[in-house]
Design a protein around this motif. Structure first.
Motif, mmCIF file in Angstrom:
data_model
loop_
_atom_site.group_PDB
_atom_site.id
_atom_site.type_symbol
_atom_site.label_atom_id
_atom_site.label_comp_id
_atom_site.label_asym_id
_atom_site.label_seq_id
_atom_site.Cartn_x
_atom_site.Cartn_y
_atom_site.Cartn_z
ATOM 1 N N ILE A 179 -2.865 6.039 -5.854
ATOM 2 C CA ILE A 179 -1.433 6.272 -6.030
ATOM 3 C C ILE A 179 -0.910 5.051 -6.781
ATOM 4 N N SER A 180 0.027 5.207 -7.692
ATOM 5 C CA SER A 180 0.567 4.062 -8.435
ATOM 6 C C SER A 180 1.122 3.029 -7.456
ATOM 7 N N ALA A 181 1.088 1.759 -7.829
ATOM 8 C CA ALA A 181 1.548 0.680 -6.954
ATOM 9 C C ALA A 181 2.999 0.896 -6.528
ATOM 10 N N GLU A 182 3.814 1.395 -7.441
ATOM 11 C CA GLU A 182 5.221 1.644 -7.126
ATOM 12 C C GLU A 182 5.363 2.677 -6.000
ATOM 13 N N ARG A 183 4.613 3.739 -6.079
ATOM 14 C CA ARG A 183 4.680 4.787 -5.045
ATOM 15 C C ARG A 183 3.931 4.375 -3.779
ATOM 16 N N ALA A 184 2.837 3.618 -3.941
ATOM 17 C CA ALA A 184 2.075 3.159 -2.775
ATOM 18 C C ALA A 184 2.924 2.258 -1.884
ATOM 19 N N ALA A 185 3.818 1.484 -2.481
ATOM 20 C CA ALA A 185 4.699 0.615 -1.689
ATOM 21 C C ALA A 185 5.565 1.447 -0.750
ATOM 22 N N TRP A 186 5.840 2.662 -1.115
ATOM 23 C CA TRP A 186 6.670 3.558 -0.318
ATOM 24 C C TRP A 186 5.826 4.406 0.635
ATOM 25 N N ILE A 187 4.655 4.893 0.150
ATOM 26 C CA ILE A 187 3.821 5.807 0.923
ATOM 27 C C ILE A 187 2.947 5.074 1.952
ATOM 28 N N ALA A 188 2.410 3.899 1.608
ATOM 29 C CA ALA A 188 1.502 3.187 2.518
ATOM 30 C C ALA A 188 2.115 2.939 3.900
ATOM 31 N N PRO A 189 3.359 2.447 3.992
ATOM 32 C CA PRO A 189 3.928 2.250 5.329
ATOM 33 C C PRO A 189 4.046 3.551 6.123
ATOM 34 N N MET A 190 4.295 4.656 5.450
ATOM 35 C CA MET A 190 4.370 5.941 6.146
ATOM 36 C C MET A 190 3.003 6.311 6.721
ATOM 37 N N LEU A 191 1.948 6.136 5.921
ATOM 38 C CA LEU A 191 0.599 6.414 6.411
ATOM 39 C C LEU A 191 0.250 5.489 7.572
ATOM 40 N N ASP A 192 0.637 4.222 7.455
ATOM 41 C CA ASP A 192 0.356 3.249 8.516
ATOM 42 C C ASP A 192 1.034 3.630 9.827
ATOM 43 N N ARG A 193 2.185 4.248 9.750
ATOM 44 C CA ARG A 193 2.919 4.670 10.954
ATOM 45 C C ARG A 193 2.449 6.028 11.470
ATOM 46 N N GLY A 194 1.496 6.649 10.756
ATOM 47 C CA GLY A 194 0.953 7.917 11.207
ATOM 48 C C GLY A 194 1.738 9.138 10.766
ATOM 49 N N ARG A 195 2.605 8.952 9.804
ATOM 50 C CA ARG A 195 3.379 10.087 9.303
ATOM 51 C C ARG A 195 2.440 11.076 8.623
ATOM 52 N N VAL A 196 2.657 12.364 8.847
ATOM 53 C CA VAL A 196 1.799 13.395 8.261
ATOM 54 C C VAL A 196 2.161 13.567 6.795
ATOM 55 N N ILE A 197 1.173 13.321 5.936
ATOM 56 C CA ILE A 197 1.358 13.462 4.496
ATOM 57 C C ILE A 197 0.214 14.313 3.969
ATOM 58 N N LYS A 198 0.555 15.408 3.302
ATOM 59 C CA LYS A 198 -0.440 16.287 2.697
ATOM 60 C C LYS A 198 -0.336 16.175 1.184
ATOM 61 N N ALA A 199 -1.487 16.309 0.520
ATOM 62 C CA ALA A 199 -1.505 16.226 -0.936
ATOM 63 C C ALA A 199 -2.419 17.302 -1.504
ATOM 64 N N ILE A 200 -2.076 17.779 -2.700
ATOM 65 C CA ILE A 200 -2.908 18.733 -3.430
ATOM 66 C C ILE A 200 -3.030 18.287 -4.883
ATOM 67 N N PHE A 201 -4.104 18.723 -5.511
ATOM 68 C CA PHE A 201 -4.327 18.451 -6.920
ATOM 69 C C PHE A 201 -3.418 19.355 -7.743
ATOM 70 N N GLN A 202 -2.786 18.784 -8.774
ATOM 71 C CA GLN A 202 -1.951 19.596 -9.663
ATOM 72 C C GLN A 202 -2.660 19.851 -10.984
ATOM 73 N N GLU A 203 -2.982 18.764 -11.717
ATOM 74 C CA GLU A 203 -3.630 18.936 -13.017
ATOM 75 C C GLU A 203 -4.173 17.619 -13.526
ATOM 76 N N ARG A 204 -5.145 17.742 -14.447
ATOM 77 C CA ARG A 204 -5.658 16.565 -15.139
ATOM 78 C C ARG A 204 -4.611 16.076 -16.122
ATOM 79 N N MET A 205 -4.536 14.768 -16.262
ATOM 80 C CA MET A 205 -3.609 14.161 -17.204
ATOM 81 C C MET A 205 -4.380 13.146 -18.051
ATOM 82 N N GLU A 206 -3.789 12.689 -19.119
ATOM 83 C CA GLU A 206 -4.433 11.719 -19.992
ATOM 84 C C GLU A 206 -4.818 10.448 -19.229
#
Length: 122
Positions: A55-82
């Motif tokens: 995950i980009s560093a900018e978004r990881a700064a926001w998402i990592a604490p949520m994961l650390d607190r045990g917040r449920v986060i689901k992810a799916i693949f969307q598409e290949r990018m450059e």
């Protein structure tokens, strides 16, 4: 998602891991608090467990604490990018949703090309 050009420590390349994915495939997000470059790093893995990048560093700064607190986060693949791949994320037990696919019938790589509108038959 970023970092697809970097090699994995072992196993297939990150670009290969991305190539194996189809839109809607579940993606695993794993925290890497001991990552020497970023203590908030969140690695992204395909359904086969092969790392695709981060995950980009900018978004990881926001998402990592949520994961650390045990917040449920689901992810799916969307598409290949450059630069790697796009993924979709949802929080608190919601399922991520792919965006509507644009009509690719008149798609071209020429940014100055604008197709004529297609009007419905009366």
């Amino acid at each position: 998602m970023v970092g697809a050009d970097y090699p994995n420590k072992r196993g297939p390349t990150r670009h290969f891991a991305i190539a194996l994915c189809k839109p809607g495939d579940p993606i695993e997000l794993r925290r890497e608090p001991k990552n020497p470059k970023d203590e908030r790093a969140v690695a992204v893995f395909n359904p086969g467990g092969i790392q695709m990048g981060y995950i980009s560093a900018e978004r990881a700064a926001w998402i990592a604490p949520m994961l650390d607190r045990g917040r449920v986060i689901k992810a799916i693949f969307q598409e290949r990018m450059e630069y790697g791949a796009a993924i979709r994320i949802a929080f608190d037990g919601d399922d991520p949703v792919l965006p509507e696919r644009e009509n690719r019938e008149n798609h071209t790589d020429d940014p100055d090309f604008y197709p004529d509108p297609i009007y419905p038959d009366d």
